[in-house]
Enzyme design. Structure first.
Site, PDB file in Angstrom:
ATOM      1  N   LYS A 176      38.045  65.091 -27.835  1.00  0.00           N
ATOM      2  CA  LYS A 176      39.379  65.618 -27.539  1.00  0.00           C
ATOM      3  C   LYS A 176      39.519  67.090 -27.943  1.00  0.00           C
ATOM      4  O   LYS A 176      40.168  67.870 -27.235  1.00  0.00           O
ATOM      5  CB  LYS A 176      40.464  64.783 -28.209  1.00  0.00           C
ATOM      6  CG  LYS A 176      40.570  64.898 -29.711  1.00  0.00           C
ATOM      7  CD  LYS A 176      41.722  64.071 -30.248  1.00  0.00           C
ATOM      8  CE  LYS A 176      41.823  64.162 -31.754  1.00  0.00           C
ATOM      9  NZ  LYS A 176      42.111  65.515 -32.242  1.00  0.00           N
ATOM     10  N   THR A 177      38.910  67.486 -29.066  1.00  0.00           N
ATOM     11  CA  THR A 177      39.004  68.887 -29.480  1.00  0.00           C
ATOM     12  C   THR A 177      38.319  69.787 -28.463  1.00  0.00           C
ATOM     13  O   THR A 177      38.800  70.879 -28.149  1.00  0.00           O
ATOM     14  CB  THR A 177      38.382  69.087 -30.875  1.00  0.00           C
ATOM     15  OG1 THR A 177      39.024  68.216 -31.813  1.00  0.00           O
ATOM     16  CG2 THR A 177      38.553  70.525 -31.347  1.00  0.00           C
ATOM     17  N   ASP A 217      48.307  68.138 -30.263  1.00  0.00           N
ATOM     18  CA  ASP A 217      47.205  67.265 -30.651  1.00  0.00           C
ATOM     19  C   ASP A 217      47.750  66.112 -31.502  1.00  0.00           C
ATOM     20  O   ASP A 217      48.795  66.226 -32.140  1.00  0.00           O
ATOM     21  CB  ASP A 217      46.186  68.079 -31.461  1.00  0.00           C
ATOM     22  CG  ASP A 217      44.908  67.320 -31.735  1.00  0.00           C
ATOM     23  OD1 ASP A 217      44.648  66.327 -31.037  1.00  0.00           O
ATOM     24  OD2 ASP A 217      44.177  67.725 -32.658  1.00  0.00           O
ATOM     25  N   GLU A 218      47.032  64.996 -31.521  1.00  0.00           N
ATOM     26  CA  GLU A 218      47.405  63.820 -32.329  1.00  0.00           C
ATOM     27  C   GLU A 218      48.875  63.429 -32.084  1.00  0.00           C
ATOM     28  O   GLU A 218      49.639  63.187 -33.017  1.00  0.00           O
ATOM     29  CB  GLU A 218      47.180  64.105 -33.825  1.00  0.00           C
ATOM     30  CG  GLU A 218      45.773  64.527 -34.184  1.00  0.00           C
ATOM     31  CD  GLU A 218      44.765  63.386 -34.150  1.00  0.00           C
ATOM     32  OE1 GLU A 218      45.134  62.288 -33.701  1.00  0.00           O
ATOM     33  OE2 GLU A 218      43.620  63.595 -34.560  1.00  0.00           O
ATOM     34  N   GLN A 266      45.012  54.805 -32.654  1.00  0.00           N
ATOM     35  CA  GLN A 266      44.795  55.466 -33.943  1.00  0.00           C
ATOM     36  C   GLN A 266      46.113  55.915 -34.579  1.00  0.00           C
ATOM     37  O   GLN A 266      46.126  56.829 -35.405  1.00  0.00           O
ATOM     38  CB  GLN A 266      43.856  56.665 -33.768  1.00  0.00           C
ATOM     39  CG  GLN A 266      42.465  56.277 -33.298  1.00  0.00           C
ATOM     40  CD  GLN A 266      41.524  57.465 -33.236  1.00  0.00           C
ATOM     41  OE1 GLN A 266      41.032  57.965 -34.243  1.00  0.00           O
ATOM     42  NE2 GLN A 266      41.278  57.943 -32.022  1.00  0.00           N
ATOM     43  N   ARG A 296      34.640  55.736 -37.423  1.00  0.00           N
ATOM     44  CA  ARG A 296      34.152  56.953 -38.088  1.00  0.00           C
ATOM     45  C   ARG A 296      32.634  56.928 -38.193  1.00  0.00           C
ATOM     46  O   ARG A 296      32.003  57.962 -38.419  1.00  0.00           O
ATOM     47  CB  ARG A 296      34.712  57.092 -39.514  1.00  0.00           C
ATOM     48  CG  ARG A 296      36.212  57.156 -39.695  1.00  0.00           C
ATOM     49  CD  ARG A 296      36.872  58.162 -38.825  1.00  0.00           C
ATOM     50  NE  ARG A 296      37.373  57.526 -37.617  1.00  0.00           N
ATOM     51  CZ  ARG A 296      37.767  58.188 -36.534  1.00  0.00           C
ATOM     52  NH1 ARG A 296      37.703  59.496 -36.499  1.00  0.00           N
ATOM     53  NH2 ARG A 296      38.230  57.544 -35.478  1.00  0.00           N
TER      54      ARG A 296
END
Length: 727
Positions: free
Chosen positions: A33-34, A221-222, A252, A602
Site C-alpha cells: 500500500k505504501t 492512509d490507514e 486490520q 507480520r
C-alpha cells in the site's frame, strides 16, 4: 519526469492511474500500500498537479517520513512541497498558520496524557469530588473519546441526561472545567488539535474554502483507523473537489478502544456514491501457509469486505504451535527457538515477540537476560516519559508559555529549593483570586502571602525562567537547555548522591542534549516552539530503532505496519487473547480476531504461536484453555485430541515431557563426547537444533535435540550423523 509503473501489479496500477474523483483502496496486509500511495503521488505530479495541492495523511511520524522519502526518490526531490504528515501534525500546522484568524495564542502548548491527567486532578479537587470514584486517568480518557466524537461538555451532559447516566453527567462538569483550565494555560491536548481544527473551520467557511483550494488532492492512509473527528475533517477538506483517495484494510481495524470507527471505511462507498474501488490482494510479505492460517481466522468475522490474500512467494518456513506448562516454560521455549534459529543465519532483529498485554513481557525479558540476548521493548517507558527528562521539558514549556501551571507545579521545587506544600497552596489561592497564572501571581505575591524563605526560593526559580524568556529568541534550543541545566543546578544535585540511578539520570540528560542537537540539524523549524511541538507528537513506534540487532518485544497493537522474518505470538489462551469478556461481545470479539490476523500477517517466514496451561498474572495463577483463534486457524484436531494435548506439531512442555516419557541412564563422570547439553548441532533431515538432554555413553549415547522447527527428537548419537556447529 517519467514514472515507470512496470514493477506494479495490475491492481496497483489501477489505483495509481486513477487521478480524479473518490477512490477507495482495500489494501490487505503486505500488499504494497505504501508503494501505491507514493507512486500515486508521483503520478499526480507527472500529470501536472502542483506539489502544494497534494495532502497525504497517516498515523505515525515513522510512516509519514517513509512516505516522504519514497516520493522524493521517485520524483528526484520534486515533491518537497507535498504535505505528508500525521493527522495531528497537519492540524498543528493549520492551527499555527491560522492562530490569529481563529483567535488562538500562537504560543500554545500541547499537553501529553500525563499532563492531561494532572489537569483533570486539579478539576476533581476543585469540584470536591472523590478521585477514587472519579479516577483521573479514566476521566481523561473519557474526555479524549468525547473529543474524538466532536462532543463538547454540553453535548456530553445532554447525552448523559437523556440516558440517565448521572455519573457521566458529573464527568461532563469535570470536562467543562478542564477545558476552561486548558484555555487559561494556553494549551491543547491531542484531541483538541483535531477537534479545534474542525470547529474553527466550521466557524470560518472562508478559511475552509482556502484550504479546500490548497489541498485539491487528498490521500488518507490507514483509513480504517480514523475516528469521527478525523473523518469529518477529511470530508470537509475534500468536499469541493472530491479528489479523495483512502487506503486501508477493514481486517486490520484494531483501535476502537482509542476512538477508531470501522464504519468509516465500510461506508466510504455510501459517502461517495460512484467512487472507484480497488482491492489489493497479492501479498509480497508472507508465505502461502501463513496467509492461509491467517485467513482461516479472519474469515469468521461478519463485518468485513470480502477479500482473501494470496501470494506467489516460496512456501518455505514453518508454523508451529506450542503448549507450555506456564509463562516461564513458554519464555524458555521462545528463547531456545531464537538461539537455535540464530545458528541458521538469522539476526536477532529478525525476531519479534508479540503479546496481548504489557504485563506478559516480564517472563520473556527474564529469559532473554538469562541467555544474554539483547532485546528492545517497544511501548514501555519512553525516553521523554522519564522523570528527569519531563523535568527539563517542563522548564522549556514554562519558558515558552509562562501560563503553563502544570509545568510550574512540576519544577518550582525541582531541584529542591525549600518550597513547601503550604506555600504552594497559598500561591494557588492568590492566583485563583486574581484569575492569573501561578507565574504571574509570583510577580505580585509578597511576604504577606508567602513566608519570606519560601518566597525567596520561588523568586530564584522565577529568575531562571525570566532570564530565558527574555533571551529565547536569541538562543538555540540547545543553548536554552544548557542554561536551564546549569542555572537550576539539576545535575549538581544528582551528583551529590553517587548512585547508579543518579548516574543513569545524568546520562539521560546528556542524551537529551544530544537529541536537541540532532533536532537542530534536521528540522527546518529550529525554534523552541518547533522543538516542543515535534516532541509532543512522537509516538511509541517512532522511537523504535529497527537497525539495532536486538530481539523486538511489543504488544500486538503496536505491531501493525511492521514485518519480521520470525514472529512469536505468545499467551494464546481464552481470557487473555481474546482478552477478558470480549468473547461475549460480538463486536469486541471481531476486533480481537482482527488483532490476531494482524499479528499473524507480520511474519514473513516462520510463525510460532504459544499458550500455557497455567499462567500467573498479577499474583493470581489461572488454568487455561487454548485460544479459539488456534482452533479457527486450523489446529482443531491437534488441540481437541486428548492424545495430542501435549504434542502440538510434535512439541511438548519443556518440563513435563522428559518426566512423562523418557528415562535416562546416569551420565558417566568422564565425558569426552563433543555432544554437550547446549551444543548446537545440524542434522541432514531435521536441520539445526540444540541438545537439551543426554544419557548413556559411548555407543549407547542418546541425545534429546530440540530442532528449529519446534520438533524434539531422541537420537542415538552413533547413527545420527550430527555435525557440531557451536559448543
Amino acid at each position: 519526469m517519467t514514472i515507470s509503473l512496470e514493477n506494479l501489479n495490475n491492481s496497483q496500477k489501477e489505483a495509481v492511474l486513477h487521478t480524479d474523483g473518490p477512490l477507495i483502496i482495500f489494501a490487505g496486509a503486505g500488499t504494497g500500500k505504501t508503494r501505491v500511495i507514493t507512486y500515486r503521488i508521483a503520478y499526480l505530479l507527472e500529470q501536472g498537479v502542483r506539489p502544494y495541492n497534494i495532502l497525504a495523511v497517516t498515523f505515525t511520524n515513522k510512516a509519514a517520513n517513509e512516505m516522504r522519502k519514497r516520493v522524493n526518490e521517485l520524483t528526484d526531490n520534486m515533491a518537497f512541497d507535498v504535505r505528508v504528515s500525521t493527522f495531528h501534525s497537519f492540524c498543528l500546522y493549520l492551527l499555527s498558520c491560522e492562530a490569529k484568524n481563529f483567535g488562538i495564542d500562537p504560543n500554545f502548548l500541547i499537553y501529553d496524557m500525563g499532563e492531561q491527567v494532572n489537569v483533570v486532578k486539579e478539576c476533581i479537587k476543585e469540584l470536591n469530588l472523590d478521585d477514587k470514584k472519579f479516577k483521573p486517568t479514566w476521566v481523561a480518557n473519557r474526555i479524549s473519546r468525547a473529543k474524538d466524537d466532536l462532543d463538547s461538555p454540553k453535548d456530553m451532559s445532554d447525552d448523559c441526561q437523556a440516558k440517565g447516566d448521572f455519573y457521566g453527567k458529573t464527568v461532563s462538569l469535570i470536562y467543562e472545567l478542564y477545558q476552561k483550565k486548558l484555555k487559561t494555560y494556553n494549551a491543547f491536548d491531542f484531541g483538541d488539535l483535531i477537534m479545534q481544527t474542525v470547529l474553527n473551520l466550521q466557524e470560518h467557511p472562508e478559511i475552509l474554502s482556502k484550504y479546500q483550494d490548497k489541498f485539491q488532492y487528498i490521500l488518507v492512509d490507514e483509513y480504517q483507523d480514523t475516528n469521527h473527528a478525523q473523518y469529518v475533517l477529511t470530508k470537509m477538506l475534500a468536499e469541493k473537489y472530491k479528489n479523495i483517495c483512502v487506503v486501508g484494510d477493514d481486517d486490520q481495524s484494531i483501535y476502537s478502544w482509542r476512538g477508531a470507527d470501522i464504519t468509516n471505511i465500510l461506508d466510504f462507498e455510501k459517502d461517495y456514491p460512484g467512487c472507484t474501488t480497488v482491492k489489493l490482494e497479492e501479498n509480497y510479505r508472507s508465505t502461502p501457509k501463513i496467509l492461509q492460517r491467517a485467513w482461516n481466522v479472519v474469515k469468521n468475522n461478519t463485518g468485513r469486505v470480502p477479500k482473501q490474500l494470496w501470494t506467489s512467494n516460496e512456501d518455505k518456513g514453518n508454523i508451529n504451535v506450542f503448549q507450555n506448562m506456564n509463562e516461564n516454560d513458554e519464555a524458555a521455549r521462545v528463547v531456545d527457538m531464537i538461539l537455535i534459529n540464530r545458528e541458521s543465519g538469522y539476526k536477532l532483529s529478525d525476531f519479534a515477540i508479540f503479546y496481548r498485554t504489557n504485563a506478559q513481557s516480564r517472563a520473556l525479558e527474564d529469559a532473554l537476560r538469562r541467555q544474554g540476548i539483547p532485546y528492545n521493548v517497544v511501548g514501555t517507558l519512553k525516553f521523554y516519559e522519564r522523570a528527569e527528562i519531563k523535568d527539563i521539558m517542563a522548564y522549556l514549556k514554562l519558558i515558552h508559555n509562562t501560563n503553563d501551571n502544570v509545568s510550574f507545579r512540576r519544577v518550582v521545587n525541582v531541584p529542591r529549593r525549600g518550597v513547601g506544600k503550604s506555600s504552594m497552596d497559598k500561591l494557588e489561592a492568590f492566583a485563583a483570586s486574581k484569575g492569573i497564572s501561578l507565574y504571574e501571581a509570583l510577580k505580585f505575591a509578597g511576604t504577606d502571602i508567602i513566608p519570606r524563605s519560601s518566597l525567596a526560593a520561588m523568586n530564584s526559580f522565577r529568575q531562571i525562567i525570566e532570564k530565558n524568556v527574555l533571551t529565547k529568541y536569541d538562543k538555540t534550543v540547545k543553548e536554552i537547555v544548557e542554561t536551564v541545566i546549569e542555572d537550576s543546578g539539576y545535575i549538581r544535585e544528582l551528583e551529590l548522591t553517587d548512585s547508579p540511578e543518579n548516574k543513569n539520570r545524568i546520562e539521560n540528560i546528556q542524551e537529551f542534549v544530544s537529541a536537541v542537537e540532532d533536532f537542530e540539524r534536521r528540522s527546518p523549524d529550529r525554534s523552541l516552539a518547533g522543538y516542543l511541538s515535534q516532541v509532543a507528537l512522537v509516538t511509541d513506534i517512532d522511537s523504535w530503532q529497527d537497525a539495532e540487532d536486538k530481539v523486538t518485544l511489543m504488544t500486538l497493537h503496536l505491531a501493525k505496519g511492521l514485518e519480521f522474518k520470525n514472529v512469536f505470538i505468545v499467551g494464546l489462551e481464552e481470557g487473555l487473547f481474546p482478552i477478558g469478556e470480549s468473547a461475549y461481545d460480538e463486536q469486541e470479539l471481531e476486533e480481537e480476531r482482527r488483532l490476531m490476523y494482524v499479528g499473524m500477517t507480520r511474519a514473513k517466514e516462520n510463525l510460532y504461536m504459544t499458550w500455557a496451561t497455567e499462567r500467573t498474572v498479577f499474583g493470581k495463577t489461572k488454568w487455561n484453555m487454548p485460544s479459539r483463534f488456534l482452533l479457527e486457524a486450523g489446529f482443531t484436531e491437534q488441540l481437541s485430541n486428548r492424545a495430542a494435548r501435549n504434542v502440538v506439531t510434535n512439541s511438548m512442555p519443556f518440563e513435563s515431557k522428559y518426566k512423562e516419557e523418557i528415562t535416562y541412564e546416569p551420565i558417566e563422570r568422564v565425558d569426552d563426547s563433543p555432544y554437550q547439553i547446549g551444543t548446537i548441532v545440524s542434522h541432514q533431515a531435521f536441520g539445526n537444533g540444540k541438545i537439551i538432554d543426554k544419557s548413556g555413553s559411548g555407543d549407547n549415547l542418546k541425545l534429546v535435540v530440540l530442532f528449529s522447527n519446534g520438533q524434539w527428537k531422541k537420537l542415538l548419537a552413533k547413527f545420527a550423523n550430527l555435525t557440531v556447529i557451536k559448543n
